[in-house]
Structure formats: structure tokens, C-alpha cells
Design an enzyme around this catalytic site. Structure first.
Site, short mmCIF file in Angstrom:
data_model
loop_
_atom_site.label_atom_id
_atom_site.label_comp_id
_atom_site.label_asym_id
_atom_site.label_seq_id
_atom_site.Cartn_x
_atom_site.Cartn_y
_atom_site.Cartn_z
N GLY A 150 0.85 -1.20 0.00
CA GLY A 150 0.00 0.00 0.00
C GLY A 150 0.87 1.24 0.00
O GLY A 150 2.10 1.15 0.10
N GLY A 162 -6.64 -5.00 3.17
CA GLY A 162 -6.92 -5.66 1.89
C GLY A 162 -7.39 -4.72 0.80
O GLY A 162 -7.68 -5.16 -0.31
N GLY A 215 -5.63 -2.91 -0.82
CA GLY A 215 -4.64 -3.04 -1.89
C GLY A 215 -4.52 -4.46 -2.42
O GLY A 215 -3.59 -4.78 -3.15
N GLU A 253 -0.23 -10.45 3.60
CA GLU A 253 -0.04 -9.54 4.73
C GLU A 253 -0.33 -10.24 6.06
O GLU A 253 0.39 -10.07 7.04
CB GLU A 253 -0.95 -8.31 4.58
C1 5RP Z 1 -3.18 -3.58 1.24
C2 5RP Z 1 -3.48 -3.01 2.57
C3 5RP Z 1 -2.97 -1.63 2.86
O1 5RP Z 1 -2.18 -1.67 3.99
C4 5RP Z 1 -4.14 -0.73 3.07
O2 5RP Z 1 -4.97 -0.80 1.90
C5 5RP Z 1 -3.71 0.70 3.34
O3 5RP Z 1 -3.21 1.26 2.18
P1 5RP Z 1 -2.64 2.74 2.13
O4 5RP Z 1 -1.42 2.78 2.97
O5 5RP Z 1 -2.38 2.96 0.65
O6 5RP Z 1 -3.72 3.68 2.63
O7 5RP Z 1 -4.10 -3.61 3.42
O8 5RP Z 1 -3.81 -4.84 1.06
#
Ligand code: 5RP
Length: 239
Positions: A31, A99, A101, A107
Site C-alpha cells: 500500500g 486488503g 490493496g 499480509e
Molecule cells: C493492502 C493493505 C494496505 O495496507 C491498506 O490498503 C492501506 O493502504 P494505504 O497505505 O495505501 O492507505 O491492506 O492490502
């Protein structure tokens, strides 16, 4: 940069500065916040810091290598010292939805293989009750519509009547995770009992994992739009 980007960059830099020590085996999240974190880590590595990283996505692995961080496989690393990763929502007990991303499976595997997991979030991610962010559920492709129906039943048993459950990317071009699975996004509004729902969803045969991380993070570091940061949790006074 937006105020949110400033907060994300600040928390990523502070975490690398205060939480990472020489010799550590690190879980590297995915992310945009984690991207800032990996870039900050790369700077320290290029200045002589000796650490290795285990990536939570192919994208993070590529970025880490690009900035000079040595990336190894989880099975080569064994237990990790610390995982640093973002979140889509986090409550005051450090329960998260992740999730957004599309990387939740790796993760969760990486975070659970770590002695500590610290969530790195900007202030907009901290909520009283999880659930405004759609909950992602990773499912195998075989029979995914049957799995979706069973997920609907489980959600109904947990007081979520007729929630909207959508295939990420749409049926014409569904997104595939790094493990080749589909993602179903469940719009719930509020999740009163995250650990119960997390366990119940994972009992559906076609579900691989879901984006509730109820017992994974031990602390969170929050970044603010003015560039300041604050740590919450058992280690807060030590950093
Ligand atoms: C990816 C994730 C990320 O940690 C979550 O979406 C946060 O993303 P960002 O730092 O871009 O706000 O869980 O699967």
C-alpha cells in the site's frame, strides 16, 4: 502532496527511524504508506543499516529491491522481528480491516510470522467501529458464486442483512490476487464483533482469508496532517 500523503509519509519515516534496529528481519507491508516506509528503509540501508525484508506482495518485493533492501522468502527467514504495514481502518484496540490493496493474504501470513506487528496509519484510518470500509474476503475462483452466497448467509447470521457483496474488478475483468484468487468486497457499515466475524468467514470452504485482522497488530503509529506522529500501544513509551 495532500494532507493525507503528508501524514502517511511522516508515519512511515518515523517508524523506520524509531522501530527498526540493525540485524532485524522485517515484514514489509503493501500500500502507499508501506511504500513510503520501504523507501525510508532503503535510505537507511544505503547509509549502512543491515536488515533483511520479507515482502507482503510482489509489488513491495520489487520496490524493496529497487531501493536496495535485501528481500528473502518467508520460509528462509523463519520468525520475523517486526512487521510494518498500513491499514484501511483501525480501532482503538488495534483491530483492523486490511486488503484495500488486494494483499491481505500475504499480509496476514507475514504479520502472524512476526513477533511484533505495528500498524502505520494516517489519522483518517482510526475509527470507533470497524466496517465503513468494505471488508475484503479472498476466495478461490472455483465456485466463487456459491462461496459468495455462503458468505451472505454468514453475514446475515452476524446481523448484516442483505449486504452488498461485489467481485473486485467486476465479472468482466476480475482482479486476481498475488495467489491467483478473487476478492469479494462486503459493504457492512459496522462490524460489532470483529473476532467472531473473522473466524466465521474463514469457516466457509471457498474462503481463503478475510481482511479482518482482529488480533494481529500490537500497536499503531498514527501520522497527522501537520507532519507529527504518535505511537499507541504497549511499546509507546519506549520510542
Ligand atoms: C493492502 C493493505 C494496505 O495496507 C491498506 O490498503 C492501506 O493502504 P494505504 O497505505 O495505501 O492507505 O491492506 O492490502
Amino acid at each position: 502532496m495532500t494532507p493525507q500523503d503528508i501524514a502517511k509519509r511522516a508515519v512511515a519515516a518515523a517508524a523506520v527511524e524509531r522501530l527498526v534496529a540493525p540485524g532485524m528481519k522485517l515484514g514489509l507491508g503493501s500500500g502507499s504508506t508501506s511504500e513510503w516506509m520501504v523507501r525510508a528503509l532503503g535510505e537507511r540501508v544505503r547509509a549502512g543499516l543491515d536488515v533483511v525484508g520479507v515482502a507482503t506482495s510482489t509489488g513491495t518485493a520489487a520496490l524493496a529491491r529497487e531501493v536496495g533492501v535485501r528481500v528473502i522468502e518467508l520460509d528462509e527467514a523463519g520468525e520475523l522481528d517486526l512487521t510494518l504495514d498500513g491499514a484501511d481502518e483501525i480501532d482503538h484496540r488495534f483491530r483492523m480491516i486490511k486488503g484495500g490493496g488486494a494483499c491481505l493474504l500475504w499480509e496476514k501470513i507475514v504479520a502472524m510470522a512476526s513477533r511484533r506487528m505495528v500498524a502505520l496509519v494516517d489519522e483518517t484510518k482510526v475509527v470507533e467501529t470497524l466496517g465503513a470500509f468494505p471488508l475484503p474476503v479472498e476466495v478461490v475462483r472455483f465456485g466463487w458464486q456459491a462461496t459468495r452466497r455462503q458468505i451472505g448467509q454468514i453475514l446475515a447470521e452476524h446481523a448484516h442483512v442483505e449486504p452488498r457483496i461485489t467481485l473486485r474488478g467486476g465479472e468482466g475483468g476480475p482482479l486476481l490476487t498475488d495467489s491467483g484468487h478473487f476478492l469479494l468486497d462486503c459493504r457492512l457499515g459496522a462490524i460489532p464483533d470483529p473476532p467472531a466475524l473473522e473466524a466465521a468467514l474463514n469457516r466457509v470452504p471457498g474462503v481463503v482469508e478475510n481482511g479482518l485482522f482482529s488480533t494481529v497488530a500490537d500497536s499503531m503509529m498514527v501520522g497527522y496532517a501537520d507532519g507529527s506522529t504518535r505511537m499507541f500501544g504497549p511499546y509507546a513509551s519506549a520510542v
